[in-house]
Motif scaffolding. Structure first.
Motif, short mmCIF file in Angstrom:
data_model
loop_
_atom_site.label_atom_id
_atom_site.label_comp_id
_atom_site.label_asym_id
_atom_site.label_seq_id
_atom_site.Cartn_x
_atom_site.Cartn_y
_atom_site.Cartn_z
N UNK A 5 0.88 -1.16 0.00
CA UNK A 5 0.00 0.00 0.00
C UNK A 5 0.92 1.22 0.00
N UNK A 6 0.92 1.95 -1.12
CA UNK A 6 1.80 3.10 -1.29
C UNK A 6 0.96 4.37 -1.24
N UNK A 12 1.51 20.02 2.44
CA UNK A 12 1.25 20.85 3.62
C UNK A 12 0.30 20.19 4.62
N UNK A 13 0.36 18.87 4.73
CA UNK A 13 -0.49 18.15 5.68
C UNK A 13 0.32 17.44 6.77
N UNK A 14 1.53 17.93 7.03
CA UNK A 14 2.37 17.29 8.04
C UNK A 14 1.70 17.31 9.41
N UNK A 15 1.08 18.42 9.77
CA UNK A 15 0.46 18.49 11.10
C UNK A 15 -0.67 17.47 11.24
N UNK A 72 -5.10 7.42 8.99
CA UNK A 72 -4.58 8.42 8.06
C UNK A 72 -5.52 8.60 6.88
N UNK A 73 -5.98 7.50 6.32
CA UNK A 73 -6.91 7.57 5.18
C UNK A 73 -8.22 8.22 5.61
N UNK A 74 -8.73 7.82 6.76
CA UNK A 74 -9.99 8.38 7.25
C UNK A 74 -9.89 9.88 7.51
N UNK A 75 -8.71 10.34 7.90
CA UNK A 75 -8.50 11.76 8.19
C UNK A 75 -8.31 12.59 6.92
N UNK A 78 -4.09 11.49 2.64
CA UNK A 78 -3.44 11.06 1.41
C UNK A 78 -3.98 11.74 0.15
N UNK A 79 -3.04 12.16 -0.69
CA UNK A 79 -3.38 12.67 -2.02
C UNK A 79 -3.63 11.51 -2.96
N UNK A 80 -2.91 10.40 -2.73
CA UNK A 80 -3.08 9.21 -3.58
C UNK A 80 -2.72 7.96 -2.79
#
Length: 96
Positions: A5-6, A12-15, A72-75, A78-80
């Protein structure tokens, strides 16, 4: 079967990544033996900007479900996300 899973973070989503990290790590730990290994991709600045997660699943739909449930996905971090079947050919501890 193994699946890689890549994931690439949105710019700008580090926080968001840092805020969600504890839940993400708990989720991965709760995958048990289905999780083979995982870790962040790093940008030129040394800061995380994506994820590589390798899981064992019976089929692609099961791997997609694992990826979709990641905090992470739910939040929306990810862009892709790309999920690919993967063969652990070299240094696979299962072959030792």
């Amino acid at each position: 079967m193994l699946f890689a899973i890549l994931c690439n973070d949105k710019p700008d989503h580090l926080q968001l990544r840092l805020d969600t990290r504890p839940a993400h790590l708990d989720y991965l730990k709760n995958l048990g033996e289905r999780l083979k290994f995982a870790g962040p991709f790093l940008g030129d600045d040394g800061k995380p900007n994506g994820s590589l997660v390798v899981v064992e699943a019976d089929h692609m739909d099961a791997a997609k479900a694992i990826a979709a449930k990641d905090p992470y996905a739910k939040a929306g971090l990810f862009a892709s996300v790309e999920i690919r079947p993967w063969n652990w050919a070299i240094n696979n501890p299962a072959n030792a």
